[in-house]
Scaffold this active site. Sequence first.
Site, PDB file in Angstrom:
ATOM      1  N   LYS A  34       0.887  -1.317  -0.056  1.00 27.53           N
ATOM      2  CA  LYS A  34       0.182  -0.105  -0.027  1.00 27.53           C
ATOM      3  C   LYS A  34       0.642   1.079   0.061  1.00 27.53           C
ATOM      4  O   LYS A  34       0.289   2.532  -0.247  1.00 27.53           O
ATOM      5  CB  LYS A  34      -0.982   0.013   1.250  1.00 27.53           C
ATOM      6  CG  LYS A  34      -0.401   0.161   2.550  1.00 27.53           C
ATOM      7  CD  LYS A  34      -1.485   0.164   3.630  1.00 27.53           C
ATOM      8  CE  LYS A  34      -0.917   0.352   4.945  1.00 27.53           C
ATOM      9  NZ  LYS A  34      -1.861   0.696   5.794  1.00 27.53           N
ATOM     10  N   HIS A 446      42.114 -15.646  18.165  1.00 30.36           N
ATOM     11  CA  HIS A 446      42.534 -14.603  19.318  1.00 30.36           C
ATOM     12  C   HIS A 446      43.086 -13.450  18.718  1.00 30.36           C
ATOM     13  O   HIS A 446      43.963 -13.380  17.730  1.00 30.36           O
ATOM     14  CB  HIS A 446      43.496 -15.490  20.048  1.00 30.36           C
ATOM     15  CG  HIS A 446      44.138 -14.542  21.194  1.00 30.36           C
ATOM     16  ND1 HIS A 446      43.384 -14.189  22.301  1.00 30.36           N
ATOM     17  CD2 HIS A 446      45.288 -13.844  21.392  1.00 30.36           C
ATOM     18  CE1 HIS A 446      44.071 -13.449  23.012  1.00 30.36           C
ATOM     19  NE2 HIS A 446      45.286 -13.097  22.502  1.00 30.36           N
TER      20      HIS A 446
HETATM   21  P1  FAD Z   1       5.905  -5.521   7.850  1.00 27.91           P
HETATM   22  O1  FAD Z   1       7.397  -5.368   7.793  1.00 27.91           O
HETATM   23  O2  FAD Z   1       5.052  -4.746   8.983  1.00 27.91           O
HETATM   24  O3  FAD Z   1       5.318  -5.125   6.632  1.00 27.91           O
HETATM   25  C1  FAD Z   1       4.100  -5.374   6.501  1.00 27.91           C
HETATM   26  C2  FAD Z   1       3.700  -4.643   4.937  1.00 27.91           C
HETATM   27  O4  FAD Z   1       2.241  -4.813   4.593  1.00 27.91           O
HETATM   28  C3  FAD Z   1       3.892  -3.044   5.383  1.00 27.91           C
HETATM   29  O5  FAD Z   1       4.471  -2.627   4.286  1.00 27.91           O
HETATM   30  C4  FAD Z   1       2.258  -2.344   5.061  1.00 27.91           C
HETATM   31  O6  FAD Z   1       2.525  -1.326   4.492  1.00 27.91           O
HETATM   32  C5  FAD Z   1       1.955  -3.366   4.011  1.00 27.91           C
HETATM   33  N1  FAD Z   1       0.428  -3.697   4.155  1.00 27.91           N
HETATM   34  C6  FAD Z   1      -0.464  -4.068   5.163  1.00 27.91           C
HETATM   35  N2  FAD Z   1      -1.475  -4.107   4.806  1.00 27.91           N
HETATM   36  C7  FAD Z   1      -1.543  -4.037   3.554  1.00 27.91           C
HETATM   37  C8  FAD Z   1      -2.790  -4.199   2.362  1.00 27.91           C
HETATM   38  N3  FAD Z   1      -3.966  -4.350   2.943  1.00 27.91           N
HETATM   39  N4  FAD Z   1      -2.330  -4.056   1.333  1.00 27.91           N
HETATM   40  C9  FAD Z   1      -1.108  -3.777   0.856  1.00 27.91           C
HETATM   41  N5  FAD Z   1      -0.175  -3.569   1.873  1.00 27.91           N
HETATM   42  C10 FAD Z   1      -0.438  -3.650   2.998  1.00 27.91           C
HETATM   43  N6  FAD Z   1      13.020  -6.839  13.911  1.00 27.91           N
HETATM   44  C11 FAD Z   1      14.397  -7.421  14.000  1.00 27.91           C
HETATM   45  O7  FAD Z   1      14.359  -8.723  13.474  1.00 27.91           O
HETATM   46  N7  FAD Z   1      15.314  -6.742  14.260  1.00 27.91           N
HETATM   47  C12 FAD Z   1      15.368  -5.454  14.373  1.00 27.91           C
HETATM   48  O8  FAD Z   1      16.370  -4.747  14.669  1.00 27.91           O
HETATM   49  C13 FAD Z   1      14.140  -4.856  14.664  1.00 27.91           C
HETATM   50  N8  FAD Z   1      14.116  -3.630  14.716  1.00 27.91           N
HETATM   51  C14 FAD Z   1      12.683  -2.788  14.910  1.00 27.91           C
HETATM   52  C15 FAD Z   1      12.764  -1.453  15.132  1.00 27.91           C
HETATM   53  C16 FAD Z   1      11.660  -0.879  15.110  1.00 27.91           C
HETATM   54  C17 FAD Z   1      11.735   0.680  15.621  1.00 27.91           C
HETATM   55  C18 FAD Z   1      10.422  -1.571  15.026  1.00 27.91           C
HETATM   56  C19 FAD Z   1       8.988  -0.924  15.021  1.00 27.91           C
HETATM   57  C20 FAD Z   1      10.410  -2.887  14.391  1.00 27.91           C
HETATM   58  C21 FAD Z   1      11.443  -3.671  14.770  1.00 27.91           C
HETATM   59  N9  FAD Z   1      11.939  -4.937  14.308  1.00 27.91           N
HETATM   60  C22 FAD Z   1      13.043  -5.463  14.306  1.00 27.91           C
HETATM   61  C23 FAD Z   1      10.499  -5.715  13.895  1.00 27.91           C
HETATM   62  C24 FAD Z   1      10.370  -5.727  12.378  1.00 27.91           C
HETATM   63  O9  FAD Z   1      10.379  -4.745  11.895  1.00 27.91           O
HETATM   64  C25 FAD Z   1       9.281  -6.711  11.995  1.00 27.91           C
HETATM   65  O10 FAD Z   1       9.479  -8.123  12.728  1.00 27.91           O
HETATM   66  C26 FAD Z   1       8.986  -6.873  10.633  1.00 27.91           C
HETATM   67  O11 FAD Z   1       9.034  -5.855   9.911  1.00 27.91           O
HETATM   68  C27 FAD Z   1       8.009  -7.791  10.437  1.00 27.91           C
HETATM   69  O12 FAD Z   1       7.869  -8.153   9.075  1.00 27.91           O
HETATM   70  P2  FAD Z   1       6.512  -8.322   8.099  1.00 27.91           P
HETATM   71  O13 FAD Z   1       6.921  -8.529   6.966  1.00 27.91           O
HETATM   72  O14 FAD Z   1       5.641  -9.467   9.052  1.00 27.91           O
HETATM   73  O15 FAD Z   1       5.711  -6.926   8.142  1.00 27.91           O
END
Ligand code: FAD
Length: 468
Positions: A34, A446
Amino acid sequence: MSLYDVAVIGSGPGGYVAAIRCAQLGMKTAIIEKYSTLGGTCLNVGCIPSKALLDSSHHYDDAVKHFEDHGIEVPGEIKVNLEKMISRKNNVVDMTTKGINFLMDKNKIDVFEGLGSFKDATHIDIKKIDGTTDTIEAKNTIIATGSKPSTLPFITLDKERVITSTEALQLKEVPKHMLVIGGGVIGLELGQVYKRLGAEVTVIEYMDKIIPGMDGALSKELMKSLKKQKVKFALSHKVKSVERNGDEVTVTADNKKGEEVSFTGDYCLVAVGRHAYTEGLNLEAAGVQLEERGRVAVNEHLQTNVSNIYAIGDVIKGAMLAHKAEEEGTLVAEILAGQKPHIDYNLIPGVVYTWPEVAAVGKTEEQLKEAGVAYKSGSFPMRALGRSRASGDIDGFVKILADKNTDEVLGVHMIGARVADLIAEGVTAMEFRASAEDIARMSHAHPTYAEAVKEAALAATEDRAIHV
Ligand code: FAD
Ligand code: NAD
């Protein structure tokens, strides 16, 4: 209407990895996002920007506090240019998200920009920003829509002074006093960024310890180290209200004794966890069910109750970690290709990128005690390493937990310089069901921080660490 073998909704680390693996396995693949940039929370407002700011603020902290110890004199005052620091972070994000576009092209994955919304179990509407809608047909769909920051019912997130991690990555000034609600990963990582840049930081945590899910020894050591860096903590505090008055924010909480305590600052970062995000997906049209906490319900193959629809990453149960989402993306792609992949969730490492870093894999000491497992423990302090003395990073330790009878490694817990990278050795050892003695008998270069892993393994094997 285009027909795909697989449509992936969401382009975070779960979604884009799933799409690439599907394409590698010969499936015609589409990905729907999105936002205008790919990469999801992790690349845009999560892992990557937070690490960029952690690294920049670490350099500043070193320059101010540690250069002198190393015999480096900087003429004049060392100053933070926050605008430049944030702009560098934005460039890092930009380069990284563009890298995902490159990967989509390379793997011939069709990218659709717009909100993905189920029409039925095999058709997805893509509502574009210009108001038009595309519809695609997909034999299989992978929901990878991730998560959003959680808040507390009485908090108004104005996104200016009462903020989530997303806004904390974009501040225009260094707070004078940042109140952080939640002593978990986000609160501590971003709290440390602003502490280093000159803010006073107070972490208000509901539980009686920080990073509550991790081994208690890590929690204690991290707190000790952060206290040395002058971060303040209010543990066992139940936050009741957050009020903004002009540039001031007041957080009121009940302490352990039930007394009301107030904290006043100029920013309040709310970091009390994240929740699965399914808004706009129109799951009802496809018949996909949620579980009670609002997450998409899946079986052990990450399949929803609708047989051609799968879900991965933060939108389902389990740790909210980028690498967990990636493993799940790969798993679903391989299942769709008829393979029989497997994920051992016990071996997904957890890392906190504060300094000292914290990293762990496997069972904590608390979990082993609760399960009644007979175990032995070997620890080694970082300060006993030549490498630590050379760099000046002497805080922390490595602890290895092994089965008392078989010597199999059951958990590896570490805190110190670069342990985010060292934990990979613990994961490898546990994947191959190594004993503590196996690690102890391997040569470790080391002088390295990795020697602490060998020494902890020696301590766990026969209490025979060499350098303490
Ligand atoms: P997301 O990365 O959340 O991606 C989901 C995507 O789906 C988004 O782009 C969203 O826009 C899209 N979307 C949602 N609904 C729709 C729809 N209906 N149609 C089209 N698109 C849609 N994890 C780590 O392992 N290491 C780290 O160092 C780490 N640091 C982090 C720091 C912060 C500040 C935060 C907030 C999180 C951090 N995380 C970290 C967690 C990590 O970001 C998430 O676990 C990870 O991004 C999850 O991946 P995902 O693909 O499930 O979802
Ligand atoms: P978290 O679950 O790590 O920490 C939330 C903290 O808030 C906990 O310590 C909890 O006890 C506390 N809390 C909850 N309600 C509270 C209340 N009412 N008052 C005071 N404290 C309260 O969540 P997070 O730090 O918001 O991070 C969200 C997710 O993002 C996590 O699941 C994490 O895995 C992921 N993340 C990972 C990394 C990383 O891997 N380095 C970095 C950032 C975020």
